[in-house]
Motif scaffolding. Structure first.
Motif, PDB file in Angstrom:
ATOM      1  N   GLY A  12      -0.286  -2.696  -1.475  1.00 22.87           N
ATOM      2  CA  GLY A  12      -1.681  -2.526  -0.438  1.00 22.87           C
ATOM      3  C   GLY A  12      -1.949  -1.114  -0.289  1.00 22.87           C
ATOM      4  N   GLY A  14      -3.668   1.011  -1.761  1.00 27.22           N
ATOM      5  CA  GLY A  14      -4.837   1.771  -2.184  1.00 27.22           C
ATOM      6  C   GLY A  14      -4.624   2.162  -3.664  1.00 27.22           C
ATOM      7  N   THR A  16      -4.971   0.833  -6.743  1.00 29.84           N
ATOM      8  CA  THR A  16      -5.836   0.230  -7.562  1.00 29.84           C
ATOM      9  C   THR A  16      -7.038   1.019  -7.234  1.00 29.84           C
ATOM     10  OG1 THR A  16      -4.461  -1.832  -7.618  1.00 29.84           O
ATOM     11  CG2 THR A  16      -6.754  -1.815  -8.494  1.00 29.84           C
ATOM     12  N   THR A  17      -7.513   0.943  -6.008  1.00 29.05           N
ATOM     13  CA  THR A  17      -8.832   1.541  -5.578  1.00 29.05           C
ATOM     14  C   THR A  17      -9.177   3.025  -5.932  1.00 29.05           C
ATOM     15  OG1 THR A  17      -8.648   0.010  -3.649  1.00 29.05           O
ATOM     16  CG2 THR A  17     -10.400   1.941  -3.291  1.00 29.05           C
ATOM     17  N   ARG A 185      -7.186   6.981   5.669  1.00 20.79           N
ATOM     18  CA  ARG A 185      -8.521   7.317   5.801  1.00 20.79           C
ATOM     19  C   ARG A 185      -9.588   6.543   4.796  1.00 20.79           C
ATOM     20  NH1 ARG A 185      -7.650  13.028   3.849  1.00 20.79           N
ATOM     21  NH2 ARG A 185      -6.266  11.998   2.399  1.00 20.79           N
ATOM     22  N   SER A 186     -10.864   6.685   4.932  1.00 21.84           N
ATOM     23  CA  SER A 186     -11.521   5.807   3.871  1.00 21.84           C
ATOM     24  C   SER A 186     -11.553   6.235   2.539  1.00 21.84           C
ATOM     25  CB  SER A 186     -13.131   6.194   4.477  1.00 21.84           C
ATOM     26  OG  SER A 186     -13.497   7.462   3.839  1.00 21.84           O
ATOM     27  N   PRO A 187     -11.639   5.273   1.866  1.00 25.14           N
ATOM     28  CA  PRO A 187     -11.533   5.370   0.351  1.00 25.14           C
ATOM     29  C   PRO A 187     -12.125   6.610  -0.341  1.00 25.14           C
ATOM     30  CG  PRO A 187     -11.845   3.141   0.908  1.00 25.14           C
ATOM     31  CD  PRO A 187     -11.982   3.781   2.053  1.00 25.14           C
TER      32      PRO A 187
HETATM   33  P1  ADP Z   1      -2.758  -1.363  -4.066  1.00 23.82           P
HETATM   34  O1  ADP Z   1      -3.214  -1.477  -5.543  1.00 23.82           O
HETATM   35  O2  ADP Z   1      -1.912  -0.233  -3.886  1.00 23.82           O
HETATM   36  O3  ADP Z   1      -1.984  -2.896  -3.926  1.00 23.82           O
HETATM   37  P2  ADP Z   1      -5.569  -1.838  -3.593  1.00 23.82           P
HETATM   38  O4  ADP Z   1      -6.397  -0.704  -3.950  1.00 23.82           O
HETATM   39  O5  ADP Z   1      -5.642  -3.041  -4.330  1.00 23.82           O
HETATM   40  O6  ADP Z   1      -3.974  -1.643  -3.088  1.00 23.82           O
HETATM   41  O7  ADP Z   1      -6.025  -2.032  -1.863  1.00 23.82           O
HETATM   42  C1  ADP Z   1      -5.488  -3.162  -1.252  1.00 23.82           C
HETATM   43  C2  ADP Z   1      -6.515  -3.744  -0.295  1.00 23.82           C
HETATM   44  O8  ADP Z   1      -6.712  -2.633   0.471  1.00 23.82           O
HETATM   45  C3  ADP Z   1      -7.831  -3.841  -1.106  1.00 23.82           C
HETATM   46  O9  ADP Z   1      -8.401  -5.258  -0.340  1.00 23.82           O
HETATM   47  C4  ADP Z   1      -8.629  -2.542  -0.851  1.00 23.82           C
HETATM   48  O10 ADP Z   1     -10.096  -3.168  -0.988  1.00 23.82           O
HETATM   49  C5  ADP Z   1      -8.188  -2.366   0.393  1.00 23.82           C
HETATM   50  N1  ADP Z   1      -8.325  -0.797   0.364  1.00 23.82           N
HETATM   51  C6  ADP Z   1      -7.982   0.150  -0.425  1.00 23.82           C
HETATM   52  N2  ADP Z   1      -8.128   1.303   0.011  1.00 23.82           N
HETATM   53  C7  ADP Z   1      -8.325   1.022   1.102  1.00 23.82           C
HETATM   54  C8  ADP Z   1      -8.649   2.217   2.425  1.00 23.82           C
HETATM   55  N3  ADP Z   1      -8.668   3.579   2.241  1.00 23.82           N
HETATM   56  N4  ADP Z   1      -8.889   1.719   3.648  1.00 23.82           N
HETATM   57  C9  ADP Z   1      -9.113   0.545   3.992  1.00 23.82           C
HETATM   58  N5  ADP Z   1      -8.615  -0.578   2.813  1.00 23.82           N
HETATM   59  C10 ADP Z   1      -8.643  -0.051   1.548  1.00 23.82           C
END
Ligand code: ADP
Ligand code: TYD
Length: 202
Positions: A12, A14, A16-17, A185-187
């Motif tokens: 969690g 971030g 993947t994002t 921080r923000s994505p």
């Molecule tokens: P991972 O692949 O490391 O498990 P994800 O990209 O799937 O992480 O992100 C996990 C959750 O957190 C998702 O619901 C995503 O939308 C949210 N998220 C990702 N980056 C951020 C961020 N910088 N701040 C707040 N929420 C985030």
């Protein structure tokens, strides 16, 4: 020249994002990119996901060995890591051997896990590991919002794994290129920082 860039972090954090954001940014700049992840979508990776969800059970050392085997397949398979790098694609990978060191060392001996991964470390060493650092409380909150759970997604365990990552960075600082990013921080801000660092090595 093509580069091998790995994203790491606790569950969690971030990854993947940020991989998707970097993929978009590099594609806009006409840089060929291949996105991939571990555990893979191949047979060993699929078996690992059954163990991770608890659908099937096995010994934790067997899981560590299977992660290492899945990785060797990932490196050498057709359309795998080496194949894509040789075709000139920059490879963005969600997790790699540092995940095995940080996660499997909670239950298994770290030196043994490193030995299992020695070939991978020699065959395909990342040009950059990007570690998205988020406190376990915050990442667990994000995972809960996502509504799935896997066997390693428990708060105390994630705190231990985050500490393991930092211990590894100290231990491997002369061998691996590791970039630690503040993932709280923000994505958009995080993506800008990552893109600037990646452009500097491309
Ligand atoms: P991972 O692949 O490391 O498990 P994800 O990209 O799937 O992480 O992100 C996990 C959750 O957190 C998702 O619901 C995503 O939308 C949210 N998220 C990702 N980056 C951020 C961020 N910088 N701040 C707040 N929420 C985030
Ligand atoms: P992943 O689907 O990337 O989880 P998330 O998106 O929540 O970060 O990875 C699945 C799980 O596999 C995750 O808990 C970390 C674990 N894992 C290991 O324990 N060892 C490894 O070598 C790898 C690649 C993953």
């Amino acid at each position: 020249m093509s580069k091998f860039i790995v994203f790491e972090g606790i569950d969690g954090s971030g990854k993947t994002t940020q991989i998707n954001a970097l993929h978009r940014a590099l594609t806009e700049r006409s840089i060929p990119v291949h996105i991939t992840r571990e555990p893979t979508g191949n047979s060993m990776g699929k078996q690992l996901r059954k163990y991770l969800t608890g659908e099937e059970k096995t010994d934790l050392k067997a899981i560590a060995a299977l992660f290492a085997a899945d990785r060797l397949d990932h490196i050498t398979a057709e359309d795998g890591i080496l194949d894509n790098l040789s075709k000139g694609n920059t490879v963005l990978c969600d997790r790699y051997y540092l995940s095995s060191f940080a996660y499997q060392s909670v239950d298994c001996d770290l030196d043994w896990i490193m030995a299992l991964n020695r070939e991978a470390m020699q065959m395909a060493r990342p040009d950059l590991h990007i570690f998205l650092d988020v406190p376990a409380e915050q990442s667990m909150q994000r995972v809960e919002n996502r509504g799935e759970t896997e066997i390693f997604e428990k708060l105390e365990r994630q705190q231990q794994i985050r500490k393991n990552f930092f211990d590894l960075f100290e231990q491997l600082k002369d061998k691996e290129s590791i970039l630690i990013i503040d993932g709280t921080r923000s994505p958009e801000i995080i993506a800008e920082e990552i893109l600037a660092k990646v452009e500097a090595i491309l």
